[in-house]
Design an enzyme around this catalytic site. Sequence first.
Site, mmCIF file in Angstrom:
data_model
loop_
_atom_site.group_PDB
_atom_site.id
_atom_site.type_symbol
_atom_site.label_atom_id
_atom_site.label_comp_id
_atom_site.label_asym_id
_atom_site.label_seq_id
_atom_site.Cartn_x
_atom_site.Cartn_y
_atom_site.Cartn_z
ATOM 1 N N GLY A 1 0.834 -1.209 0.000
ATOM 2 C CA GLY A 1 0.000 0.000 0.000
ATOM 3 C C GLY A 1 0.862 1.250 0.000
ATOM 4 N N GLU B 1 -0.775 -10.781 3.554
ATOM 5 C CA GLU B 1 -0.538 -9.924 4.732
ATOM 6 C C GLU B 1 -0.883 -10.672 6.015
ATOM 7 O OE1 GLU B 1 -1.290 -5.576 2.658
ATOM 8 O OE2 GLU B 1 -2.969 -6.554 3.617
HETATM 9 C C1 5RP Z 1 -3.257 -3.610 1.340
HETATM 10 C C2 5RP Z 1 -3.546 -3.099 2.698
HETATM 11 C C3 5RP Z 1 -3.034 -1.740 3.039
HETATM 12 O O1 5RP Z 1 -2.279 -1.825 4.195
HETATM 13 C C4 5RP Z 1 -4.200 -0.818 3.258
HETATM 14 O O2 5RP Z 1 -5.031 -0.864 2.111
HETATM 15 C C5 5RP Z 1 -3.740 0.603 3.537
HETATM 16 O O3 5RP Z 1 -3.200 1.158 2.378
HETATM 17 P P1 5RP Z 1 -2.666 2.641 2.326
HETATM 18 O O4 5RP Z 1 -1.419 2.669 3.137
HETATM 19 O O5 5RP Z 1 -2.428 2.873 0.848
HETATM 20 O O6 5RP Z 1 -3.741 3.540 2.868
HETATM 21 O O7 5RP Z 1 -4.154 -3.726 3.516
HETATM 22 O O8 5RP Z 1 -3.876 -4.844 1.106
#
Ligand code: 5RP
Length: 219
Positions: free
Chosen positions: A29, A103
Amino acid sequence: MNQDELKQMAAAAAIEYLDYDMVLGVGTGSTANCFIDLLAEKKHMLEATVASSEATAERLRSHNIPVVELNQTNGLSLYVDGADESDEHLNLIKGGGGALTREKIIAGASEKFVCIADQSKLVKVLGAFPLPVEVIPMAQSHVGRVLAKMGGKPKLRDGFVTDNGNIIIDVVGLDLTDPKGFEHRINNIAGVVTVGLFSERPADVLLLASEDGIQKLTR
Ligand code: 5RP
């Protein structure tokens, strides 16, 4: 301060958790990307990294940071990743970027999970953010019907295929006041690979960036 600056600040705070010769799990992300870019300066400290997505592996390699498979390790000492939402008990919704299954595996394999986010991600009750569910493609309508019976409104993430070759159904409208119970119930639907609720294995530390600095929440 804009959101990008706050993400940068949260990522910088997580650098403090690095130790020499560690095998580090790295999330996915935009906030995790800030962390990866900072990690480039610290790569001499690391034995290796394990990436939670192909995109993260590519970014790590672009900085010449070594990436290994989780199966090549004996578990990880630290995992650093972002989240879509966190409550004050550090239960999370993750998977906005679609990497929730890897994750969750990495979170489970890590001694310590440090979550990095800007203040907007902290909520009283999880669930305003659509809950991502990774699903085996042939189970799409079945899983959708069960989620609807649970009170949710499921929506296929259009044109998205996970790194594992599956689809994502995003669900709104669920009452997630019992995140652990829901994590179990949704994970038990045949065809579900993973639900993006991280309550069985929440974060250990949440580093929240705001105009006032870094707020650290622990369990
Ligand atoms: C990806 C995730 C990310 O940690 C989540 O979407 C947060 O993303 P960002 O840092 O772009 O806000 O779970 O699968």
